[in-house]
Design a protein around this motif. Structure first.
Motif, mmCIF file in Angstrom:
data_model
loop_
_atom_site.group_PDB
_atom_site.id
_atom_site.type_symbol
_atom_site.label_atom_id
_atom_site.label_comp_id
_atom_site.label_asym_id
_atom_site.label_seq_id
_atom_site.Cartn_x
_atom_site.Cartn_y
_atom_site.Cartn_z
ATOM 1 N N PRO A 127 0.821 -1.210 0.000
ATOM 2 C CA PRO A 127 0.000 0.000 0.000
ATOM 3 C C PRO A 127 0.861 1.269 0.000
ATOM 4 O O PRO A 127 2.091 1.191 0.088
ATOM 5 C CB PRO A 127 -0.804 -0.133 1.296
ATOM 6 C CG PRO A 127 0.088 -0.938 2.193
ATOM 7 C CD PRO A 127 0.797 -1.915 1.301
ATOM 8 N N ALA A 128 0.193 2.419 -0.078
ATOM 9 C CA ALA A 128 0.921 3.685 -0.183
ATOM 10 C C ALA A 128 1.841 3.924 1.005
ATOM 11 O O ALA A 128 2.844 4.628 0.894
ATOM 12 C CB ALA A 128 -0.074 4.839 -0.331
ATOM 13 N N SER A 129 1.531 3.320 2.144
ATOM 14 C CA SER A 129 2.318 3.552 3.357
ATOM 15 C C SER A 129 3.747 3.045 3.257
ATOM 16 O O SER A 129 4.608 3.432 4.045
ATOM 17 C CB SER A 129 1.631 2.894 4.557
ATOM 18 O OG SER A 129 1.499 1.496 4.363
ATOM 19 N N VAL A 130 4.054 2.173 2.260
ATOM 20 C CA VAL A 130 5.426 1.655 2.146
ATOM 21 C C VAL A 130 6.317 2.589 1.338
ATOM 22 O O VAL A 130 7.519 2.347 1.216
ATOM 23 C CB VAL A 130 5.454 0.242 1.524
ATOM 24 C CG1 VAL A 130 4.563 -0.707 2.284
ATOM 25 C CG2 VAL A 130 5.081 0.268 0.041
ATOM 26 N N ALA A 131 5.741 3.659 0.798
ATOM 27 C CA ALA A 131 6.504 4.538 -0.094
ATOM 28 C C ALA A 131 7.736 5.134 0.579
ATOM 29 O O ALA A 131 8.762 5.352 -0.065
ATOM 30 C CB ALA A 131 5.606 5.648 -0.629
ATOM 31 N N GLY A 132 7.658 5.416 1.873
ATOM 32 C CA GLY A 132 8.769 6.057 2.556
ATOM 33 C C GLY A 132 9.800 5.111 3.136
ATOM 34 O O GLY A 132 10.780 5.559 3.742
ATOM 35 N N LEU A 133 9.619 3.812 2.947
ATOM 36 C CA LEU A 133 10.564 2.840 3.515
ATOM 37 C C LEU A 133 11.842 2.763 2.692
ATOM 38 O O LEU A 133 11.828 2.980 1.480
ATOM 39 C CB LEU A 133 9.919 1.455 3.573
ATOM 40 C CG LEU A 133 8.790 1.264 4.589
ATOM 41 C CD1 LEU A 133 8.126 -0.094 4.393
ATOM 42 C CD2 LEU A 133 9.323 1.395 6.008
ATOM 43 N N PRO A 134 12.965 2.423 3.333
ATOM 44 C CA PRO A 134 14.213 2.233 2.590
ATOM 45 C C PRO A 134 14.059 1.139 1.539
ATOM 46 O O PRO A 134 13.363 0.152 1.752
ATOM 47 C CB PRO A 134 15.206 1.820 3.677
ATOM 48 C CG PRO A 134 14.635 2.332 4.950
ATOM 49 C CD PRO A 134 13.151 2.252 4.795
ATOM 50 N N ARG A 135 14.752 1.314 0.415
ATOM 51 C CA ARG A 135 14.771 0.324 -0.661
ATOM 52 C C ARG A 135 16.111 -0.406 -0.622
ATOM 53 O O ARG A 135 17.162 0.237 -0.585
ATOM 54 C CB ARG A 135 14.589 1.001 -2.014
ATOM 55 C CG ARG A 135 13.343 1.884 -2.081
ATOM 56 C CD ARG A 135 12.088 1.061 -2.252
ATOM 57 N NE ARG A 135 10.908 1.729 -1.715
ATOM 58 C CZ ARG A 135 9.654 1.398 -2.020
ATOM 59 N NH1 ARG A 135 9.434 0.419 -2.869
ATOM 60 N NH2 ARG A 135 8.643 2.027 -1.453
ATOM 61 N N VAL A 136 16.051 -1.720 -0.646
ATOM 62 C CA VAL A 136 17.282 -2.500 -0.488
ATOM 63 C C VAL A 136 17.494 -3.448 -1.671
ATOM 64 O O VAL A 136 17.874 -4.599 -1.510
ATOM 65 C CB VAL A 136 17.280 -3.273 0.849
ATOM 66 C CG1 VAL A 136 17.505 -2.331 2.017
ATOM 67 C CG2 VAL A 136 15.991 -4.072 1.038
ATOM 68 N N GLY A 137 17.257 -2.944 -2.871
ATOM 69 C CA GLY A 137 17.533 -3.732 -4.065
ATOM 70 C C GLY A 137 16.378 -4.579 -4.513
ATOM 71 O O GLY A 137 15.213 -4.251 -4.282
ATOM 72 N N GLY A 138 16.713 -5.681 -5.162
ATOM 73 C CA GLY A 138 15.675 -6.540 -5.707
ATOM 74 C C GLY A 138 16.079 -7.996 -5.693
ATOM 75 O O GLY A 138 16.992 -8.402 -4.964
ATOM 76 N N MET A 139 15.442 -8.773 -6.544
ATOM 77 C CA MET A 139 15.641 -10.217 -6.535
ATOM 78 C C MET A 139 17.081 -10.593 -6.885
ATOM 79 O O MET A 139 17.661 -11.501 -6.293
ATOM 80 C CB MET A 139 14.672 -10.859 -7.535
ATOM 81 C CG MET A 139 14.672 -12.360 -7.560
ATOM 82 S SD MET A 139 13.257 -12.977 -8.495
ATOM 83 C CE MET A 139 13.504 -12.142 -10.074
ATOM 84 N N ALA A 140 17.670 -9.883 -7.857
ATOM 85 C CA ALA A 140 19.008 -10.244 -8.323
ATOM 86 C C ALA A 140 20.118 -9.445 -7.660
ATOM 87 O O ALA A 140 21.292 -9.812 -7.761
ATOM 88 C CB ALA A 140 19.088 -10.071 -9.837
#
Length: 275
Positions: A57-70
């Motif tokens: 949901p929109a509430s995750v927009a401000g969370l840190p991003r730590v890459g992806g699957m690869a």
């Protein structure tokens, strides 16, 4: 910035302390469907980071991003001191994270049965046994409600749903194919080809489906502009849908929004000329 060795030490302490905790309170989710599952199970407030593609949901927009699957950023994940990391079976980070002392839950979803099982496994990890099964039962009821909204004449009609710019299709044994079947639609891509087979444009020409579903993502060429596709009845009679990126993302995710995926397909059918 702390050294990796100090981060590892902190992670090991956190992992050791997990045995005394009732449920994890600092969760990293490395797949959009897993982020959505945590939030659907009313634990969004426990997320401390997500993958780059999580947008609901929109509430995750401000969370840190730590890459992806690869390319998960292991150092960044460790620095967050999570007590649970959720990731998909194709992620390359699982073994390294486990070696660093983190609790990792690897989940794969190829079918509705997998989605159902994963929701309950996550619920149990959250300390809420039974919540995943309740969530799944609600999803099934809402998908059935969408089936009742399919316009008359479309039940049993043949559908071709393509992915990745038309290079891949969803077959009858994929979780997407199962959703289509629950709506009463017949998939022109048989299961023996695999869940998501790579198919050329000539396959659709031979199959001649009653309806086409594609997306606006990337450089996807609209069906009427594809060489030879004017020969398809679905193109000539304008029985095709091009879903916007956000809506198509929901269709592609094997998680707790398959009811919304079903609704997107039904909305597509409702806007087409009757077969």
């Amino acid at each position: 910035m702390p050294s990796l060795s100090s981060l590892v030490a902190g992670a090991c302490l956190a992992a050791a302390g997990l045995a005394h905790a009732q449920a994890p309170q600092r969760i990293v989710a490395l797949q959009p469907s897993l982020t959505e599952a945590v939030c659907s199970l009313e634990a969004c407030d426990r997320l401390v980071a997500v993958d780059r593609h999580s947008d609901w949901p929109a509430s995750v927009a401000g969370l840190p991003r730590v890459g992806g699957m690869a390319d998960a950023n292991v150092e960044a994940i460790v620095a967050l001191r999570p007590d649970l990391v959720l990731l998909g079976a194709r992620s390359r980070a699982a073994e390294r994270l486990q070696a660093l002392g983190l609790r990792v839950l690897v989940l794969e979803a190829r079918s509705h049965a997998d989605i159902r099982r994963n929701l309950e496994r996550i619920a149990q990890a959250l300390g809420r046994p039974g919540a995943g099964e309740r969530l799944w039962r609600g999803l099934e009821l809402r998908v059935e409600e969408q089936r009742r909204r399919v316009p008359p004449g479309w039940q049993g009609r043949r559908i071709y749903l393509e992915l990745h710019g038309g290079k891949v299709a969803a077959s009858e044994v994929s979780f997407i194919g199962e959703t289509l079947a629950r709506l009463g639609l017949a998939n022109v891509v048989p299961g023996h080809l695999g869940a998501f087979p790579r198919l050329g444009p000539e396959y659709a020409l031979r199959a001649d489906p009653d309806v086409l579903v594609t997306t606006e993502v990337g450089a996807t060429v609209p069906p009427p502009q594809r060489p030879g596709w004017q020969a398809l009845r679905a193109v000539r009679e304008r029985r095709y849908c091009t879903l916007p990126p956000g809506q198509f993302d929901v269709v592609l995710r094997a998680g707790p929004r398959i009811d919304e995926a079903a609704a997107a397909v039904v909305q597509c059918l409702q806007g087409l000329p009757p077969p």
